[in-house]
Design an enzyme around this catalytic site. Structure first.
Site, PDB file in Angstrom:
ATOM      1  N   ASP A   1      49.742  44.743  39.773  1.00 11.32           N
ATOM      2  CA  ASP A   1      49.390  45.206  41.116  1.00 11.32           C
ATOM      3  C   ASP A   1      50.432  46.242  41.558  1.00 11.32           C
ATOM      4  O   ASP A   1      51.625  46.068  41.285  1.00 11.32           O
ATOM      5  CB  ASP A   1      49.377  44.016  42.083  1.00 11.32           C
ATOM      6  CG  ASP A   1      48.743  44.350  43.416  1.00 11.32           C
ATOM      7  OD1 ASP A   1      49.297  45.194  44.143  1.00 11.32           O
ATOM      8  OD2 ASP A   1      47.699  43.765  43.730  1.00 11.32           O
ATOM      9  N   ILE A   2      49.994  47.292  42.228  1.00 10.42           N
ATOM     10  CA  ILE A   2      50.933  48.334  42.666  1.00 10.42           C
ATOM     11  C   ILE A   2      51.734  47.921  43.899  1.00 10.42           C
ATOM     12  O   ILE A   2      52.723  48.569  44.229  1.00 10.42           O
ATOM     13  CB  ILE A   2      50.231  49.688  42.918  1.00 10.42           C
ATOM     14  CG1 ILE A   2      49.208  49.580  44.044  1.00 10.42           C
ATOM     15  CG2 ILE A   2      49.633  50.230  41.636  1.00 10.42           C
ATOM     16  CD1 ILE A   2      48.700  50.920  44.528  1.00 10.42           C
TER      17      ILE A   2
ATOM     18  N   HIS B   1      37.996  40.932  41.634  1.00 10.26           N
ATOM     19  CA  HIS B   1      39.282  40.837  40.953  1.00 10.26           C
ATOM     20  C   HIS B   1      39.992  39.537  41.315  1.00 10.26           C
ATOM     21  O   HIS B   1      39.827  39.010  42.410  1.00 10.26           O
ATOM     22  CB  HIS B   1      40.186  42.041  41.263  1.00 10.26           C
ATOM     23  CG  HIS B   1      40.466  42.274  42.706  1.00 10.26           C
ATOM     24  ND1 HIS B   1      39.532  42.786  43.588  1.00 10.26           N
ATOM     25  CD2 HIS B   1      41.593  42.068  43.431  1.00 10.26           C
ATOM     26  CE1 HIS B   1      40.079  42.905  44.784  1.00 10.26           C
ATOM     27  NE2 HIS B   1      41.317  42.463  44.719  1.00 10.26           N
ATOM     28  N   LEU B   2      40.753  39.042  40.362  1.00  8.46           N
ATOM     29  CA  LEU B   2      41.592  37.869  40.550  1.00  8.46           C
ATOM     30  C   LEU B   2      43.029  38.339  40.670  1.00  8.46           C
ATOM     31  O   LEU B   2      43.458  39.213  39.919  1.00  8.46           O
ATOM     32  CB  LEU B   2      41.517  36.924  39.350  1.00  8.46           C
ATOM     33  CG  LEU B   2      40.365  35.941  39.247  1.00  8.46           C
ATOM     34  CD1 LEU B   2      39.052  36.664  39.072  1.00  8.46           C
ATOM     35  CD2 LEU B   2      40.604  34.995  38.097  1.00  8.46           C
ATOM     36  N   HIS B   3      43.759  37.759  41.607  1.00 10.58           N
ATOM     37  CA  HIS B   3      45.194  37.973  41.711  1.00 10.58           C
ATOM     38  C   HIS B   3      45.861  36.809  40.978  1.00 10.58           C
ATOM     39  O   HIS B   3      45.577  35.648  41.292  1.00 10.58           O
ATOM     40  CB  HIS B   3      45.657  37.946  43.165  1.00 10.58           C
ATOM     41  CG  HIS B   3      45.105  39.034  44.014  1.00 10.58           C
ATOM     42  ND1 HIS B   3      45.816  40.177  44.308  1.00 10.58           N
ATOM     43  CD2 HIS B   3      43.918  39.154  44.646  1.00 10.58           C
ATOM     44  CE1 HIS B   3      45.084  40.954  45.098  1.00 10.58           C
ATOM     45  NE2 HIS B   3      43.921  40.356  45.312  1.00 10.58           N
TER      46      HIS B   3
ATOM     47  N   ASN C   1      39.685  37.022  46.648  1.00  9.20           N
ATOM     48  CA  ASN C   1      39.263  37.339  48.015  1.00  9.20           C
ATOM     49  C   ASN C   1      37.850  37.889  47.939  1.00  9.20           C
ATOM     50  O   ASN C   1      37.566  38.762  47.119  1.00  9.20           O
ATOM     51  CB  ASN C   1      40.198  38.376  48.642  1.00  9.20           C
ATOM     52  CG  ASN C   1      41.625  37.879  48.753  1.00  9.20           C
ATOM     53  OD1 ASN C   1      41.862  36.715  49.034  1.00  9.20           O
ATOM     54  ND2 ASN C   1      42.575  38.749  48.511  1.00  9.20           N
TER      55      ASN C   1
ATOM     56  N   GLY D   1      39.573  38.949  53.109  1.00  8.06           N
ATOM     57  CA  GLY D   1      40.760  39.730  52.775  1.00  8.06           C
ATOM     58  C   GLY D   1      40.578  40.692  51.620  1.00  8.06           C
ATOM     59  O   GLY D   1      41.552  41.284  51.152  1.00  8.06           O
ATOM     60  N   GLN D   2      39.352  40.879  51.160  1.00  7.68           N
ATOM     61  CA  GLN D   2      39.118  41.788  50.039  1.00  7.68           C
ATOM     62  C   GLN D   2      39.227  43.232  50.519  1.00  7.68           C
ATOM     63  O   GLN D   2      38.564  43.629  51.475  1.00  7.68           O
ATOM     64  CB  GLN D   2      37.731  41.540  49.431  1.00  7.68           C
ATOM     65  CG  GLN D   2      37.470  42.340  48.187  1.00  7.68           C
ATOM     66  CD  GLN D   2      36.118  42.016  47.558  1.00  7.68           C
ATOM     67  OE1 GLN D   2      35.301  41.303  48.124  1.00  7.68           O
ATOM     68  NE2 GLN D   2      35.892  42.568  46.387  1.00  7.68           N
TER      69      GLN D   2
END
Length: 113
Positions: free
Chosen positions: A31-32, A99-101, A86, A92-93
């Site tokens: 993640d950036i 995508h999965l965090h 999310n 919160g998306q």
């Protein structure tokens, strides 16, 4: 693929990302804007705007397997990690590509927010 989707553009190689793992159906990259010492995004190669748009459980099975592999390869499989999905604006998306965090490297708190 969606031409306007940030993650589809990463998959296509149009936008650079620090890719750390991949499978035929999924891709994992850092993640950036990390929220933990380890913060990786795992995405399906096919475009689904959110979890709500997936046709069946096979999409999540592939993405989840890659998330588990990331945890194992980064040595957090035993100490623990959090996986977050999310869905939708109220969830919160912010990028509308499923995508999965994968978050690890510190003690997680509950509730998350």
């Amino acid at each position: 693929m969606s031409a306007s989707c940030l993650f589809c553009r990463i998959i296509a190689g149009e936008i650079p990302a620090k890719i750390i793992a991949e499978s035929p159906q999924a891709l994992a990259f850092h993640d950036i804007a990390p929220q933990a010492p380890l913060h990786v995004l795992v995405i399906p190669r096919a475009h689904y705007a959110s979890l709500a748009e997936t046709p069946d459980g096979s999409v999540m099975a592939e993405v989840s397997e890659l998330a588990k592999r990331v945890a194992r390869e980064f040595g957090v499989e035993q100490s623990g990690y959090r996986v977050v999905v999310n869905t939708g604006d109220d969830g919160g998306q912010t990028v509308h590509h499923l995508h999965l965090h994968v978050l690890a490297g510190r003690q997680m708190k509950w509730p998350p927010g």
